[in-house]
Design a protein around this motif. Structure first.
Motif, PDB file in Angstrom:
ATOM      1  N   UNK A  87      -0.693   9.364  14.881  1.00  0.00           N
ATOM      2  CA  UNK A  87      -1.372   9.614  16.143  1.00  0.00           C
ATOM      3  C   UNK A  87      -0.522  10.616  16.919  1.00  0.00           C
ATOM      4  N   UNK A  88      -1.053  11.152  17.976  1.00  0.00           N
ATOM      5  CA  UNK A  88      -0.303  12.122  18.761  1.00  0.00           C
ATOM      6  C   UNK A  88      -0.373  11.797  20.238  1.00  0.00           C
ATOM      7  N   UNK A  89       0.688  12.128  20.914  1.00  0.00           N
ATOM      8  CA  UNK A  89       0.741  12.056  22.368  1.00  0.00           C
ATOM      9  C   UNK A  89       1.131  13.455  22.824  1.00  0.00           C
ATOM     10  N   UNK A  90       0.164  14.215  23.337  1.00  0.00           N
ATOM     11  CA  UNK A  90       0.422  15.620  23.621  1.00  0.00           C
ATOM     12  C   UNK A  90       0.818  16.319  22.336  1.00  0.00           C
ATOM     13  N   UNK A  91       1.946  17.036  22.333  1.00  0.00           N
ATOM     14  CA  UNK A  91       2.376  17.730  21.125  1.00  0.00           C
ATOM     15  C   UNK A  91       3.205  16.854  20.184  1.00  0.00           C
TER      16      UNK A  91
END
Length: 200
Positions: A87-91
């Motif tokens: 998953x990603x949080x921002x970059x």
């Protein structure tokens, strides 16, 4: 091989993820506060892997208990079916946990969903859409909700009118954790155990 329940589960998760606005735990770039204004993803990846894992396990345990059904594939001490997903949080890249479980038949899907809805609401969960298929030949009802910490749960209660000799593999439970950026997460999660005699 399961046919219609599997299809229902796959569609259920897809629909629930869309309904809740979950897109792989993607957060708005530039947000750095530990708690965000998005109630579905309040911690923005800042929770430790241990905290996310414990919350994920506790949510499964609690939800299974509330359904009153048996989910034979769930064993907290030996969680073989848990997936670790990216998953990603921002970059920033992180990980989240997910699981799909199959349980016993629900004698009254409408009552089962009403019970768990009331319970989740009492704990401050955000209730999503409810799908009522109780007029189908094999009645079922599905509910999704998001916990205050961002865990998504989808419960599908199925009556089992079509294959009464099969006692498991009917109702389903799908759980997905919030995203963690903690680099200590490096494998499918397992509970930590203390060496004998340590007392902890």
């Amino acid at each position: 091989m399961r046919h219609s329940p599997v299809l229902v589960s796959a569609l259920a998760i897809s629909a629930a993820l869309l309904l809740f606005g979950v897109t792989g735990c993607v957060f708005m770039p530039g947000v750095t506060n530990p708690v965000t204004s998005d109630p579905a993803r309040p911690y923005n990846g800042t929770r430790t892997a241990d905290n996310v894992r414990k919350d994920f396990y506790d949510t499964i345990d609690d939800t299974v208990k509330q359904t009153g059904l048996t989910f034979p594939d769930w064993n907290r001490a030996d969680p073989k079916r848990i997936s670790r997903d990216t998953c990603t949080v921002g970059p920033n890249a992180g990980h989240k946990f997910s699981i799909d479980l199959w349980g016993g038949a629900s004698p009254d899907p409408k009552a089962a969903v009403a019970k768990i809805k009331d319970y989740w609401k009492s704990k401050g969960w955000k209730i999503g859409n409810i799908f009522d298929e109780t007029n189908a030949p094999n009645p079922s009802m599905q509910i999704g909700a998001t916990s205050p910490t961002g865990i998504l749960v989808v419960y599908n209660a199925i009556k089992n009118n079509t294959n009464p000799e099969r006692t498991t593999g009917w109702s389903s439970l799908s759980v997905e954790s919030d995203c963690t950026l903690d680099p200590s997460l490096n494998g499918v999660p397992t509970p930590k155990t203390s060496p004998p005699g340590t007392g902890s």
